[in-house]
Design an enzyme around this catalytic site. Structure first.
Site, PDB file in Angstrom:
ATOM      1  CD  GLU A 264     -24.411  15.338  59.156  1.00  0.00           C
ATOM      2  OE1 GLU A 264     -25.091  16.234  59.040  1.00  0.00           O
ATOM      3  OE2 GLU A 264     -23.756  14.215  57.995  1.00  0.00           O
ATOM      4  CG  HIS A 273     -27.662  17.730  50.845  1.00  0.00           C
ATOM      5  ND1 HIS A 273     -28.179  15.843  51.029  1.00  0.00           N
ATOM      6  CD2 HIS A 273     -26.763  17.222  52.501  1.00  0.00           C
ATOM      7  CE1 HIS A 273     -27.838  15.599  51.975  1.00  0.00           C
ATOM      8  NE2 HIS A 273     -27.064  16.161  52.948  1.00  0.00           N
TER       9      HIS A 273
END
Length: 308
Positions: A264, A273
């Site tokens: 995170e 991602h």
């Protein structure tokens, strides 16, 4: 979006959260419906297909907005758009690209994951990083890696490379220590410095444990689904799902606080991602798994965004 479409989407999200809460009360996994759908494919009509559509919409793979098929959003039909979404998901996660909800795809979909979508505003950010030419102000570069960024490549400005972070009420000492270690790992490979502060309100980065619909537009879904989410620079918001089982010594029944924090924080700094399974910025992490060191793809990505 038309008001009717707004209503349908709001109702869909409310229904999904309600179903998940009911499943938790009954002791069932919120994603048990995926096991019931295993093997389904285009043309099938099954009761739980709307739940699959809702989940894929949440992580970015499906949208009926502005399409002539928007009436299919809540029906039981495994339609063309759903098949296309499954195929894109399978491609991103290195699965057999068939469009069929096979056992490997179900296993992947039910793996705990980050709540940040893989596809944002129609852009597949898990694919855009490969072989693209980027212009980021301080430099331009060509990459064959798989790291990605958020749309618009948001970054912290150079005068904010010294960031403070604070914790919300009721955050345990164990969780704080795990997040401290994650920040230290990022600090060692970047130009950033991170300092914990007791002044949560004025911290650059705010970490807290939330449950269900907690007011940021991205409700959590209880145990076994979305583990956490964080927002792109310079929001500084990082939320763990407080309904998950957490530990600094993870077991098969608990997720690792430090590993999830490491992921995170990557989002907080501007990374999206990646398609590199085993990298910190890979979207999923099974319970009991630890990943506490940045991988080459993660380091290349952050240095591409901010410079070496």
């Amino acid at each position: 979006m038309a008001s009717g479409a707004h209503f349908l989407l709001s109702f869909a999200l409310f229904s999904l959260v309600s179903q998940i809460v009911l499943a938790q009360k009954n002791g069932a996994s919120p994603f048990e419906f995926l096991n019931h759908l295993q093997g389904c494919q285009k043309g099938d009509k099954l009761r739980d297909v709307p739940k699959l559509k809702n989940y894929l919409e949440r992580i970015g793979y499906l949208s009926y907005e502005n399409t002539k098929n928007n009436f299919h959003a809540e029906d039981n039909e495994f339609d063309d758009l759903l098949e296309r979404a499954i195929r894109v998901y399978q491609h991103n996660f290195h699965l057999n690209v068939s469009g069929v909800l096979d056992s490997e795809t179900v296993s992947s979909l039910t793996t705990p994951r980050c709540g940040v979508a893989d596809i944002i505003n129609g852009t597949n950010w898990m694919r855009v990083g490969k072989n693209n030419h980027h212009h980021l102000g301080h430099s331009s570069f060509h990459t064959t890696a798989h790291y990605t960024f958020f749309q618009g490549y948001p970054r912290w400005p150079e005068n904010q490379y010294s960031l403070t972070y604070g914790f919300g009420e009721d955050t345990s000492a164990v969780a704080m220590d795990a997040v401290d270690r994650a920040f230290s790992t990022w600090q060692a490979s970047t130009q950033f410095s991170f300092t914990r502060t007791s002044d949560y309100t004025n911290a650059n980065i705010k970490i807290s444990f939330r449950r269900g619909d907690h007011g940021d537009g991205y409700p959590f879904d209880g145990p076994g689904g979305i583990l956490a989410h964080a927002f792109a620079p310079t929001s500084g918001s990082f939320h763990y799902d407080g309904d998950e089982q957490w530990s600094d010594v993870p077991t098969q029944d608990a997720s690792d606080l430090e590993s999830v924090a490491l992921h995170e924080i990557g989002h907080l700094l501007g990374l999206g991602h990646t398609q590199v399974q085993g990298a910190v910025m890979w979207p999923t992490i099974p319970a009991g798994t630890t990943l506490r060191q940045l991988q080459d793809d993660d380091i290349q990505g952050i240095r591409a965004l901010y410079g070496a």
